[in-house]
Scaffold this motif. Structure first.
Motif, PDB file in Angstrom:
ATOM      1  N   PRO A  99       1.202  -0.859   0.296  1.00 28.85           N
ATOM      2  CA  PRO A  99       0.126   0.331   0.146  1.00 28.85           C
ATOM      3  C   PRO A  99       1.125   1.079   0.251  1.00 28.85           C
ATOM      4  N   ILE A 100       0.351   2.219  -0.345  1.00 32.17           N
ATOM      5  CA  ILE A 100       1.156   3.550  -0.627  1.00 32.17           C
ATOM      6  C   ILE A 100       1.840   4.054   0.730  1.00 32.17           C
ATOM      7  N   GLU A 101       1.012   4.402   1.317  1.00 34.23           N
ATOM      8  CA  GLU A 101       1.634   4.407   3.126  1.00 34.23           C
ATOM      9  C   GLU A 101       2.299   3.911   3.077  1.00 34.23           C
ATOM     10  N   GLU A 102       2.717   2.667   2.767  1.00 34.20           N
ATOM     11  CA  GLU A 102       3.647   1.887   3.530  1.00 34.20           C
ATOM     12  C   GLU A 102       5.196   1.719   3.047  1.00 34.20           C
ATOM     13  N   LEU A 103       4.894   2.107   1.716  1.00 38.50           N
ATOM     14  CA  LEU A 103       6.315   2.026   0.597  1.00 38.50           C
ATOM     15  C   LEU A 103       6.925   3.180   1.288  1.00 38.50           C
ATOM     16  N   THR A 104       8.463   2.755   1.716  1.00 37.49           N
ATOM     17  CA  THR A 104       9.827   3.684   1.840  1.00 37.49           C
ATOM     18  C   THR A 104      10.382   4.234   0.962  1.00 37.49           C
ATOM     19  N   LEU A 105      10.558   5.632   1.326  1.00 33.04           N
ATOM     20  CA  LEU A 105      11.770   5.923   0.113  1.00 33.04           C
ATOM     21  C   LEU A 105      12.215   5.622  -0.395  1.00 33.04           C
ATOM     22  N   GLU A 106      12.722   4.213   0.893  1.00 38.91           N
ATOM     23  CA  GLU A 106      14.309   3.483   0.270  1.00 38.91           C
ATOM     24  C   GLU A 106      13.690   2.613  -0.622  1.00 38.91           C
ATOM     25  N   MET A 107      12.138   2.319  -0.694  1.00 39.35           N
ATOM     26  CA  MET A 107      11.696   1.114  -1.509  1.00 39.35           C
ATOM     27  C   MET A 107      11.315   1.687  -2.635  1.00 39.35           C
ATOM     28  N   TRP A 108      11.180   3.552  -3.326  1.00 42.91           N
ATOM     29  CA  TRP A 108      10.431   4.311  -3.793  1.00 42.91           C
ATOM     30  C   TRP A 108      11.899   3.864  -4.921  1.00 42.91           C
ATOM     31  N   LYS A 110      14.806   2.131  -4.728  1.00 40.72           N
ATOM     32  CA  LYS A 110      15.615   1.651  -5.337  1.00 40.72           C
ATOM     33  C   LYS A 110      14.778   1.282  -6.891  1.00 40.72           C
ATOM     34  N   ILE A 111      13.563   1.219  -6.598  1.00 45.53           N
ATOM     35  CA  ILE A 111      13.171   0.571  -7.812  1.00 45.53           C
ATOM     36  C   ILE A 111      13.429   1.917  -8.359  1.00 45.53           C
ATOM     37  N   MET A 112      12.964   3.331  -8.458  1.00 44.09           N
ATOM     38  CA  MET A 112      13.103   4.304  -9.337  1.00 44.09           C
ATOM     39  C   MET A 112      14.828   4.219 -10.355  1.00 44.09           C
ATOM     40  N   SER A 113      16.051   3.738  -9.535  1.00 42.70           N
ATOM     41  CA  SER A 113      17.664   3.858  -9.551  1.00 42.70           C
ATOM     42  C   SER A 113      17.597   2.808 -10.755  1.00 42.70           C
ATOM     43  N   VAL A 114      17.034   1.378 -10.243  1.00 42.05           N
ATOM     44  CA  VAL A 114      17.037   0.339 -11.056  1.00 42.05           C
ATOM     45  C   VAL A 114      16.501  -0.196 -12.092  1.00 42.05           C
ATOM     46  N   ASN A 115      15.143   0.157 -11.878  1.00 38.57           N
ATOM     47  CA  ASN A 115      14.348   0.031 -13.501  1.00 38.57           C
ATOM     48  C   ASN A 115      14.531   1.474 -14.485  1.00 38.57           C
ATOM     49  N   THR A 116      14.396   2.615 -14.175  1.00 37.12           N
ATOM     50  CA  THR A 116      14.438   3.456 -14.545  1.00 37.12           C
ATOM     51  C   THR A 116      15.952   4.334 -14.694  1.00 37.12           C
ATOM     52  N   LYS A 117      16.511   5.327 -14.080  1.00 38.89           N
ATOM     53  CA  LYS A 117      18.042   5.616 -13.648  1.00 38.89           C
ATOM     54  C   LYS A 117      18.335   4.980 -14.403  1.00 38.89           C
ATOM     55  N   ALA A 149      -2.158  -1.219 -14.760  1.00 33.80           N
ATOM     56  CA  ALA A 149      -1.903  -1.255 -13.433  1.00 33.80           C
ATOM     57  C   ALA A 149      -2.301  -2.226 -12.667  1.00 33.80           C
ATOM     58  N   ARG A 150      -1.229  -2.386 -11.600  1.00 37.04           N
ATOM     59  CA  ARG A 150      -1.978  -3.601 -10.502  1.00 37.04           C
ATOM     60  C   ARG A 150      -2.199  -2.851  -9.195  1.00 37.04           C
ATOM     61  N   PRO A 151      -2.810  -2.932  -7.824  1.00 34.64           N
ATOM     62  CA  PRO A 151      -3.062  -2.124  -7.255  1.00 34.64           C
ATOM     63  C   PRO A 151      -1.758  -2.481  -5.758  1.00 34.64           C
ATOM     64  N   GLY A 152      -0.866  -2.085  -5.658  1.00 32.96           N
ATOM     65  CA  GLY A 152       0.157  -2.338  -4.357  1.00 32.96           C
ATOM     66  C   GLY A 152       1.856  -2.509  -5.756  1.00 32.96           C
ATOM     67  N   LEU A 153       1.205  -2.362  -7.035  1.00 35.45           N
ATOM     68  CA  LEU A 153       2.489  -2.026  -7.806  1.00 35.45           C
ATOM     69  C   LEU A 153       2.934  -0.354  -7.820  1.00 35.45           C
ATOM     70  N   ASN A 154       2.275   0.399  -7.290  1.00 30.03           N
ATOM     71  CA  ASN A 154       2.784   2.017  -7.501  1.00 30.03           C
ATOM     72  C   ASN A 154       4.617   1.656  -7.791  1.00 30.03           C
ATOM     73  N   ALA A 155       5.193   2.031  -7.140  1.00 31.81           N
ATOM     74  CA  ALA A 155       6.399   2.480  -7.780  1.00 31.81           C
ATOM     75  C   ALA A 155       6.781   1.660  -8.557  1.00 31.81           C
ATOM     76  N   TYR A 156       6.398   0.465  -8.936  1.00 32.75           N
ATOM     77  CA  TYR A 156       6.811  -0.515 -10.160  1.00 32.75           C
ATOM     78  C   TYR A 156       6.169   0.311 -11.162  1.00 32.75           C
ATOM     79  N   CYS A 157       4.715   0.135 -11.179  1.00 36.82           N
ATOM     80  CA  CYS A 157       4.494   1.181 -12.412  1.00 36.82           C
ATOM     81  C   CYS A 157       4.843   1.652 -12.970  1.00 36.82           C
ATOM     82  N   ALA A 158       4.903   2.674 -11.825  1.00 30.71           N
ATOM     83  CA  ALA A 158       5.156   4.131 -12.022  1.00 30.71           C
ATOM     84  C   ALA A 158       6.899   3.943 -13.158  1.00 30.71           C
TER      85      ALA A 158
END
Ligand SMILES: NC(=O)c1ccc[n+]([C@@H]2O[C@H](COP(=O)([O-])OP(=O)(O)OC[C@H]3O[C@@H](n4cnc5c(N)ncnc54)[C@H](O)[C@@H]3O)[C@@H](O)[C@H]2O)c1
Length: 256
Positions: A99-108, A110-117, A149-158
């Motif tokens: 859930p988005i309110e449980e997604l930590t900054l570190e998780m966000w 990491k996902i954006m760095s490895v998948n996009t950056k 999208a799928r619910p709960g895959l917020n950062a991954y989908c982004a």
């Protein structure tokens, strides 16, 4: 059938130690390419390199989210094989349903760095070599999650949506230099990553693979890493010489 569709080309494949990257590295080498297997997991990448025909594989431990590491890997590619003709950005990390309110900054991050950056970093270091040669093919492995999208895959989908749009922008920017940039959107695939999208014990994960993933694919089965490799071969080879900015869903119909 051995057509040597990639004869004389050098390909960098990130994430080549496992799953789709491994299948792409193997098919590309069978088709005549020299392949640099760039992965965080050095031992596994080296072991895949050993499975390739003699002299066709070279493993380089790489963190695709780290600029220095990527620069060193591209420099080593040119030193070992003399060129960079094809770049496949396949390394990625999943996200367990969160859930988005449980997604930590570190998780966000990491996902954006490895998948996009990572796409920014590998492209910025590979493109000077492609521009000098006035040719190149860049293939970015995003996900059908970039459009469905799928619910709960917020950062991954982004992260995957951003990968698609970055690819389109690069396709336009690099077209004058005959560098093509295309995307493959895999649907749910039978690789070590799939179970990591689901939280819970082994039983929950196995049940989830069927209920969440297989049942969402109109063709009724998981995508195999080799299915993605065949699409990547088309985009890497001259068979697709007039194709750029394309997003190819290899997904059993999941994106419909
Ligand atoms: N498996 C699926 O269902 C699925 C679906 C759609 C898209 N994808 C995407 O396809 C790509 C390949 O996934 P896969 O299923 O083969 O996964 P996988 O887990 O089998 O392989 C991923 C590889 O990436 C490497 N890696 C991770 N972080 C790295 C880093 N920082 N630097 C270098 N290497 C790193 C891992 O070591 C591993 O070898 C990923 O981008 C993934 O997001 C997967």
């Amino acid at each position: 059938m051995n057509r040597e569709l990639l004869h004389g080309k050098t390909a960098i494949v990130t994430g080549a130690a496992s799953g789709m990257g491994k299948a792409i590295a193997k098919l590309f080498a069978q088709e005549g390419a020299n392949v640099v297997l760039a992965d965080l997991n050095k031992d596994a990448a080296a072991s895949v390199a050993q499975e390739l025909p003699e002299g066709k594989g070279h493993a380089v431990q790489t963190d695709v989210a780290n600029d220095e590491s990527v620069a060193a890997m591209v420099a080593e590619t040119v030193k070992v094989y003399g060129s960079v003709d094809v770049l496949v950005n396949c390394a990625g990390v999943p996200q367990a349903f969160t859930p988005i309110e449980e997604l930590t900054l570190e998780m966000w991050d990491k996902i954006m760095s490895v998948n996009t950056k990572s796409i920014f970093l590998t492209t910025r270091h590979a493109v000077p070599h492609m521009k000098a040669a006035k040719k190149g093919s860049i293939i970015n492995i995003a996900s059908i999650a970039s459009i469905r999208a799928r619910p709960g895959l917020n950062a991954y989908c982004a992260s995957k949506g951003a990968a698609v749009m970055l690819s389109k922008a690069l396709a336009l920017e690099l077209a004058p230099d005959q560098i093509r940039v295309n995307v493959i959107n895999p649907g749910p695939a039978e690789t070590p990553m799939l179970g990591k999208f689901i939280n819970g014990d082994a039983e929950t994960v196995e049940a989830g693979k069927k209920e969440i993933f297989i049942d969402s694919v109109p063709l009724g089965k998981l995508i195999q890493p080799e299915d993605i490799a065949q699409a990547a071969l088309y985009l890497a080879s001259d068979l697709s010489k007039i194709v750029t900015g394309e997003v190819m869903n290899v997904d059993g119909g999941r994106g419909i």
